[in-house]
Design an enzyme around this catalytic site. Structure first.
Site, short mmCIF file in Angstrom:
data_model
loop_
_atom_site.label_atom_id
_atom_site.label_comp_id
_atom_site.label_asym_id
_atom_site.label_seq_id
_atom_site.Cartn_x
_atom_site.Cartn_y
_atom_site.Cartn_z
N GLU A 78 0.83 -1.20 0.00
CA GLU A 78 0.00 0.00 0.00
C GLU A 78 0.86 1.25 0.00
OE1 GLU A 78 -3.92 -1.60 2.44
OE2 GLU A 78 -2.32 -0.61 3.58
N CYS A 79 0.57 2.17 -0.88
CA CYS A 79 1.16 3.51 -0.93
C CYS A 79 2.69 3.44 -0.99
CB CYS A 79 0.67 4.35 0.23
SG CYS A 79 0.81 6.14 -0.08
N GLY A 80 3.39 3.64 0.12
CA GLY A 80 4.84 3.51 0.09
C GLY A 80 5.27 2.13 -0.36
N LEU A 89 3.66 0.34 -2.51
CA LEU A 89 3.47 0.36 -3.96
C LEU A 89 4.71 0.93 -4.65
CD1 LEU A 89 1.86 0.45 -6.67
CD2 LEU A 89 0.88 2.61 -5.88
N ASN A 117 -1.23 -0.85 -4.35
CA ASN A 117 -2.17 0.22 -4.63
C ASN A 117 -1.94 1.41 -3.70
OD1 ASN A 117 -3.77 -2.45 -3.64
ND2 ASN A 117 -4.10 -0.77 -2.20
#
Length: 450
Positions: free
Chosen positions: A326-328, A330, A426
């Site tokens: 997730e986020c970082g 990703l 994501n």
């Protein structure tokens, strides 16, 4: 032992973002801990940074309470489960007290107060005003009669004279007059405030609250809370999954540090042993799946690029190891990360995309959609979460997306996330459903057998 649905509790609500409710909440937690109480902290909304400070102060993991992601019953369930063994609960609000989703009260501090029948202390920043503060307070106290507001904490009081001016027109119970003080300052850093592990001393905010607040009145207000509605009917799974438990590696260090505790608990309840490791310093442990949370990989991109773990994750992902990011996380799964002008670092290369940090914010707010059938996740499974990122993803033309959004920005258009093999990454920080956790467990079991 206090029954969780009857625990004394108080919400530190505010008139607006920046009024000082984080300072007051942290200080109150510090003082109560110093009094020998077991304090269970909470944060309204999808925040990661404030709960880190709560946890460091209280020695109990702070939980998010978010009706959008969790549902109303989920808020009550998380609250009651987390309060077991505690003496008091302190809940830090979010934004202004009545600020919710799309201009409504949904997912606001006030909604959480109503769901938990929790009384509140309203924090009012009185810098630059005196009698006008009472007009503001009158509006908050009368706006929704169903909300329990037990008093006001006047914050950033400039002088004894300033306090006298405020007291002259007092119409409500004053729970405190907290003066302006540099001890309340929390230094900013990359993309926000410093993280809890970067601050070693929390006693300053405790002293401010101890000196400026009426602790006996605050404790009496917390103790006046009625039972949580429906709290005595909440039931939890009786036991963990039987048989041999799978092992999920969870990246946790200065580069990957944003996790909802409920998500970790959900995986454990589904049958996982969580193995924490640092992608910067540790080799990839012997695990059946990997969970890479958000954080600041751009600050440690050089170290991550050179770390053995980066190559090991790439190799094992190609062999079918389920990886969820997730986020970082990703960004870490992309081929490269451009952390600044002329600064590019090779990442794992699992996903066919490049990541680029930006000066301006690219996505902020709640996200909602359905999984597309990415990697190990069944198509059509709902997903809810939150995004907050200062980066862009540049996917290859043949990249496959993991989420079709009905709310949120994601990567672009109505699409978020990418997947390759059994790896999924994501921008959405999702709140795990039991169905999602079960899907990851099944994929990990399948990988173990392969």
């Amino acid at each position: 032992m206090i029954a969780p649905d009857r625990i004394p509790r108080i919400v530190i609500a505010g008139t607006h973002s920046g009024c000082g409710k984080t300072t007051i909440a942290r200080g109150l937690m510090q003082v109560l801990v110093e009094r020998g109480l077991s304090v269970q902290p909470f944060k309204v909304g999808p925040d990661f940074i404030d709960p880190g400070f709560h946890t460091a102060i209280c020695g109990r993991v702070s939980r998010n309470l978010d009706p959008f992601m969790m549902g109303e019953n989920g808020v009550r369930k998380t609250f009651a489960r987390a309060c077991a063994g505690a003496d008091i609960a302190v809940i830090e609000g979010v934004m202004g007290m009545f600020d919710g989703l799309d201009g409504t009260g949904f997912a606001s501090t006030a909604q959480v107060m109503a769901l938990l029948s929790a009384p509140g202390a309203l924090v009012v920043d009185v810098k630059g005003m005196s009698r006008s503060a009472h007009a503001l307070v009158r509006g908050y106290f009368s706006y929704d009669p169903g909300i329990i507001l037990g008093g006001v904490i006047f914050n950033r009081v400039g002088s004894p004279r300033h306090r006298l001016l405020i007291e002259a027109g007092l119409e409500t119970t004053a729970l405190g007059f907290v003066r302006r003080d540099r001890r309340a300052d929390l230094e900013s850093r990359h993309l926000g405030l410093k993280m809890a592990h970067e601050v070693t001393d929390h006693t300053g905010v405790g002293a401010l609250v101890r000196e400026g607040c009426d602790l006996d009145r605050i404790l009496a207000l917390a103790g006046s809370a009625p039972p949580v509605p429906g709290g005595n009917r909440i039931r939890y799974p009786g036991g963990m999954k039987k048989g041999e438990r799978i092992r999920i590696g969870v990246a946790r260090d200065e580069a990957f540090c944003f996790y909802y505790q409920d998500n970790l608990d959900c995986l454990a309840a589904a049958g996982a042993d969580l193995i924490f490791f640092s992608p910067i310093r540790d080799p990839l442990p012997e695990v059946d799946a990997v969970y890479l949370g958000g954080g600041y990989p751009e600050l440690h991109a050089g170290a991550l690029s050179c770390a053995p773990c980066t190559r090991e994750i790439r190799t094992r992902a190609a062999d079918g190891l389920p990886v969820y990011a997730e986020c970082g996380g990703l960004l870490y799964l992309c081929e490269e990360l451009v952390a600044g002008p002329g600064t590019s670092h090779r990442m794992t290369g699992i996903l066919p995309a490049a990541a680029e940090m930006t000066e301006g914010i690219q996505g902020l707010g709640y996200t909602e959609g359905t999984w597309t059938g990415a990697g190990f996740i069944p198509a059509g499974l709902p997903v809810k979460g939150h995004e907050f990122h200062y980066s862009r993803i540049h996917p290859s033309p043949d990249a496959r997306f993991s989420i079709r959004l009905t709310r949120g920005r994601g990567i672009f258009g109505c699409l978020d996330g990418l997947y390759e093999h059994r790896s999924v990454g994501n921008y959405t920080h999702s709140y795990f459903s039991s169905e999602f956790a079960h899907s990851l467990i099944l994929a990990a079991e399948d990988f173990r057998r392969s």
